[in-house]
Enzyme design. Sequence first.
Site, short mmCIF file in Angstrom:
data_model
loop_
_atom_site.label_atom_id
_atom_site.label_comp_id
_atom_site.label_asym_id
_atom_site.label_seq_id
_atom_site.Cartn_x
_atom_site.Cartn_y
_atom_site.Cartn_z
N GLU A 180 34.71 37.12 36.14
CA GLU A 180 34.24 36.17 35.12
C GLU A 180 35.41 35.68 34.26
OE1 GLU A 180 31.25 39.01 33.84
OE2 GLU A 180 29.74 37.47 34.07
N GLU A 240 27.98 43.78 39.47
CA GLU A 240 27.13 44.27 38.38
C GLU A 240 25.76 44.74 38.86
OE1 GLU A 240 28.94 41.56 38.36
OE2 GLU A 240 29.86 41.21 36.42
N GLY A 277 33.32 41.51 35.19
CA GLY A 277 33.95 40.76 34.10
C GLY A 277 35.34 40.30 34.46
N ALA A 331 34.28 44.75 33.06
CA ALA A 331 34.06 45.25 31.70
C ALA A 331 34.21 46.77 31.73
CB ALA A 331 32.67 44.85 31.22
N1 T1G Z 1 34.99 50.57 33.50
C1 T1G Z 1 35.42 51.79 33.12
N2 T1G Z 1 36.04 52.67 33.97
C2 T1G Z 1 36.20 52.26 35.25
C3 T1G Z 1 35.76 51.00 35.72
C4 T1G Z 1 35.13 50.14 34.77
N3 T1G Z 1 34.72 48.91 35.11
N4 T1G Z 1 36.06 50.91 37.05
C5 T1G Z 1 36.66 52.07 37.39
N5 T1G Z 1 36.75 52.88 36.31
C6 T1G Z 1 37.36 54.21 36.27
C7 T1G Z 1 36.69 55.19 37.22
O1 T1G Z 1 35.58 55.79 36.59
C8 T1G Z 1 37.82 56.17 37.48
O2 T1G Z 1 37.92 56.98 36.33
C9 T1G Z 1 39.06 55.28 37.48
O3 T1G Z 1 38.70 54.09 36.76
C10 T1G Z 1 39.49 54.89 38.88
O4 T1G Z 1 38.31 54.34 39.51
C11 T1G Z 1 30.08 41.81 31.66
C12 T1G Z 1 29.00 43.98 32.70
C13 T1G Z 1 37.67 48.93 40.60
C14 T1G Z 1 37.07 49.16 43.02
O5 T1G Z 1 31.41 47.44 38.85
O6 T1G Z 1 34.27 49.58 41.82
O7 T1G Z 1 32.00 43.80 34.35
O8 T1G Z 1 37.48 59.20 37.45
O9 T1G Z 1 38.23 56.08 41.33
O10 T1G Z 1 38.66 53.90 44.13
O11 T1G Z 1 29.58 40.97 33.79
O12 T1G Z 1 36.60 51.63 40.32
O13 T1G Z 1 39.83 58.43 37.05
O14 T1G Z 1 38.39 59.09 35.10
O15 T1G Z 1 36.78 54.00 41.43
O16 T1G Z 1 40.65 52.53 43.28
C15 T1G Z 1 31.83 45.58 36.90
C16 T1G Z 1 33.59 49.28 39.13
C17 T1G Z 1 31.65 46.33 35.61
C18 T1G Z 1 33.69 47.78 39.30
C19 T1G Z 1 38.63 50.78 41.93
N6 T1G Z 1 32.86 46.21 37.67
N7 T1G Z 1 34.77 49.95 39.64
O17 T1G Z 1 38.30 51.79 42.88
O18 T1G Z 1 39.30 53.82 41.71
S1 T1G Z 1 30.30 45.68 34.71
C20 T1G Z 1 32.55 47.14 38.59
C21 T1G Z 1 34.99 50.04 40.98
C22 T1G Z 1 30.86 44.15 34.23
C23 T1G Z 1 30.33 41.98 33.14
C24 T1G Z 1 29.81 43.26 33.67
C25 T1G Z 1 36.22 50.80 41.37
C26 T1G Z 1 37.40 49.90 41.73
P1 T1G Z 1 38.44 58.52 36.48
P2 T1G Z 1 38.07 54.62 41.07
P3 T1G Z 1 39.28 53.03 43.09
#
Ligand code: T1G
Length: 613
Positions: free
Chosen positions: A114, A134, A111, A72
Amino acid sequence: MGSSNTLGSLRTVTETRRVGAIAIVALSAPPVNALSEALRLGIRDAVEAAEADPELSAIVLIGAGRMFCGGADITEFGRPWQGIGLGALLDRVEDCAKPVVAAIHGMALGGGLELALACHYRLATPAARLGQPEVKLGLVPGAGGTQRLPRLVGTEKALDMIVSGEPVDGRAALDLGLLDALAAEEGLEAEAVAFAGRLVAEGRGPRRVREDDSRLEHGRIGLFAAAREAAARRYRGFEAPQACIACVEAAGTLPFAEALAFEERTFFALMAGAQSIAQRHAFFAEREAAKVPDLPADARRRPVRRVALAGPDLAGAAFAGAAEGPGRRLAAILSQAAGLTVLCAEGAAPPDLAGCDLVLAGQTRDLASLEADPEAILAVAADAPDPSGLAEGPRLERVLGLHPGAPLPGSPLPGSRLLEILRGPATAPEVLATALGLARGLGRVAVVTRGGFIGPRMLGRLRREAGRLVHEGASPEQVARVLTEFGLAPAPLGLDAALPEGEPAAGHHRRAVSDDEILERCLDTLVDAGARILEAGGALRASDIDVVWLAGYGWPAYRGGPMHGADAQGLPALRDRLRALADRGGPGYAPASLIERLAAEGGRFADLDRRRA
Ligand code: T1G
């Protein structure tokens, strides 16, 4: 055919193509295909269009770019779902009358996983990473993950994945029953289309995860009690792990729709809570810390492959066990890093510096006489490197400081996840860029600082306050206990807080000091020290200071860091407490002018960061 959605954004977020009777819907929202409102609407529109098209018999969902979907859109959190909620979208995908196949490469997280679980079939590449992280954001999976994952991999494995937040790779996912097949990286789309074609040829329609309870293991005695006990021990103080367990447990005790509703209520309650707000702050703060505004984007990053350890402090340090001191700890970390050759002085003889990319010394003076490669970085790893050494002498554009944070108790490796990079007044851009690349290569979080390291300076202030509290009547054990109960790993504090030098002043009376006073004074003076570093330009952002403590000194993620905590409590109250301390304890306690200013204008450290971004 792409969909740009009703948001007025002309940005295409899904691309639909067709191969024969198979629709290929590609998620196209770089960099991570985060499931923003636009992308959620795009997927809904694309799936509904394919479902309604009589010439199409099945749908393949695939990610454009480097991954399937990173979850998400965290930047949308803090308000109800807009457009279409993620759970509602996934129910719509699962309800699709035609088979939907998820084709996963790179990451399918949160997500994103999911979404794949709501599809009827799943293929992935062997190196793909599938997980529900999450919990690391202080949340539970909020779109069916706690209900569908246990139905595919079994309750116990689902508990393990959801409570730890750790992903599994494609091969493990296949073994667990999460996937129907693996596909080679370069042939993923073609193999997913072929797989969908076989489904159609064999007359196999949608297979909905929600309809199969056969893998649920809720009858296993003690399964959830053991999970609760393990999580309480391993994630002391965190709320989300226990909430995850409750949601997975609901999969076996409530009808699917009611369990989904329980999961969504839990998700939104956590999202509004202080812990998730702090953990989401930490997530973005770590990513911001790597951004150095005045560093040219094209600054050349030299690969670091050969490192020489110089000076008597580091002789033999590469192989030190319990390495003490930042220089020896960093030497030990470098010596255990893949792809790095570390040379250290044998006895009095200096190491052979030819071809070294980086020379590491424990003191600035040890760099002075070195005949290093003119391109080599000259790094000092000391709590308080001699600032003149970073501003004078030969080749000062190649000099910077490195600090790996504090040793954490129980850590298999000396040091933390942090690498502080102290840039000198003349450190060249490519030298700074190379050090940032070194941090990334070591899997460490980089924080760039000036004028001195952030951690050691703030830690020194904290230790001095701990010493004063002991002087006034607290015991070192009491101070250590209070800080440990707060969640701070005791090791960095080295709480041997002996009485300050000299006998207590005449007439000095020791008194009982409450736990609350200990915690308040330690945190307040720590934040004040951070504010002084910030106002002196020693840190680029207040959130960088949080990252130093979160990644380098064991600050609990659910508290977000000292500056985030001060914002949450309110700076006017902090200002008033410091003023009161100054009245009793002397001008050394007077609040930093930055705290006075922000408190007066009703501002927060976070506002400062936003203004500087
Ligand atoms: N939402 C918004 N922005 C995100 C994002 C996300 N989920 N994931 C990464 N970014 C942005 C990050 O801030 C950065 O921005 C750019 O993308 C590159 O990220 C309903 C509620 C996927 C492994 O927890 O672990 O789904 O600094 O530098 O090293 O159940 O990003 O360039 O402006 O980290 O290649 C669950 C979080 C969300 C994964 C990639 N998902 N992301 O790593 O790049 S909650 C997560 C990561 C959810 C549902 C629930 C990593 C990555 P900027 P990066 P990377």
